[in-house]
Design a protein around this motif. Structure first.
Motif, short mmCIF file in Angstrom:
data_model
loop_
_atom_site.label_atom_id
_atom_site.label_comp_id
_atom_site.label_asym_id
_atom_site.label_seq_id
_atom_site.Cartn_x
_atom_site.Cartn_y
_atom_site.Cartn_z
N GLU A 19 71.07 54.55 57.87
CA GLU A 19 70.96 54.85 56.44
C GLU A 19 70.80 56.35 56.27
O GLU A 19 70.04 56.99 57.00
N SER A 47 79.08 52.39 48.94
CA SER A 47 77.71 52.65 49.40
C SER A 47 77.61 52.61 50.93
O SER A 47 76.52 52.80 51.47
N GLU A 48 78.74 52.38 51.61
CA GLU A 48 78.74 52.42 53.07
C GLU A 48 80.14 52.69 53.59
O GLU A 48 81.13 52.38 52.93
N TYR A 58 77.50 53.68 58.33
CA TYR A 58 76.60 54.56 57.56
C TYR A 58 76.42 53.95 56.19
O TYR A 58 77.40 53.61 55.53
N ARG A 59 75.15 53.80 55.79
CA ARG A 59 74.84 53.19 54.50
C ARG A 59 74.05 54.18 53.65
O ARG A 59 73.05 54.74 54.10
N TYR A 60 74.50 54.38 52.42
CA TYR A 60 73.83 55.29 51.49
C TYR A 60 72.51 54.69 51.03
O TYR A 60 72.45 53.53 50.60
N ASN A 61 71.45 55.49 51.13
CA ASN A 61 70.13 55.09 50.66
C ASN A 61 69.62 56.22 49.78
O ASN A 61 69.22 57.27 50.28
N THR A 69 67.28 60.39 57.91
CA THR A 69 67.96 59.15 58.30
C THR A 69 66.95 58.04 58.51
O THR A 69 65.77 58.27 58.75
N GLN A 70 67.45 56.83 58.44
CA GLN A 70 66.66 55.64 58.79
C GLN A 70 67.52 54.79 59.68
O GLN A 70 68.57 54.34 59.23
#
Length: 81
Positions: A19, A47-48, A58-61, A69-70
């Motif tokens: 994320e 969103s990814e 990769y995911r947008y948070n 990052t997470q």
């Protein structure tokens, strides 16, 4: 090199999903010398996105900011020569 304005992310630990808090970034794969060509990825309205080289998702948070990052520790840092 004076650094870079576009965040660069890496996946040394082989995470399936990372994320991030940005929608435009560079994926490096892993740390040098195990990196792949550093490619620009733009999520656009999605969103990814999956990196076409290393298959990291990769995911947008939006709660993450800058190069956070997470899971933590996936920000690529250029080392000075």
């Amino acid at each position: 090199m004076a650094g870079h304005s576009i965040p660069h992310f890496q996946n040394d630990n082989g995470y399936r999903v990372i994320e991030i808090g940005v929608k435009e970034f560079m994926c490096t794969g892993a740390s040098i010398p195990f990196d792949h060509p550093h490619i620009f990825i733009d999520m656009g309205s999605d969103s990814e996105k999956v990196c076409s080289y290393c298959s990291t998702l990769y995911r947008y948070n939006p709660s993450l900011h800058g190069d956070a990052t997470q899971p933590p520790g996936c920000t690529f840092a250029f080392e000075a020569a």
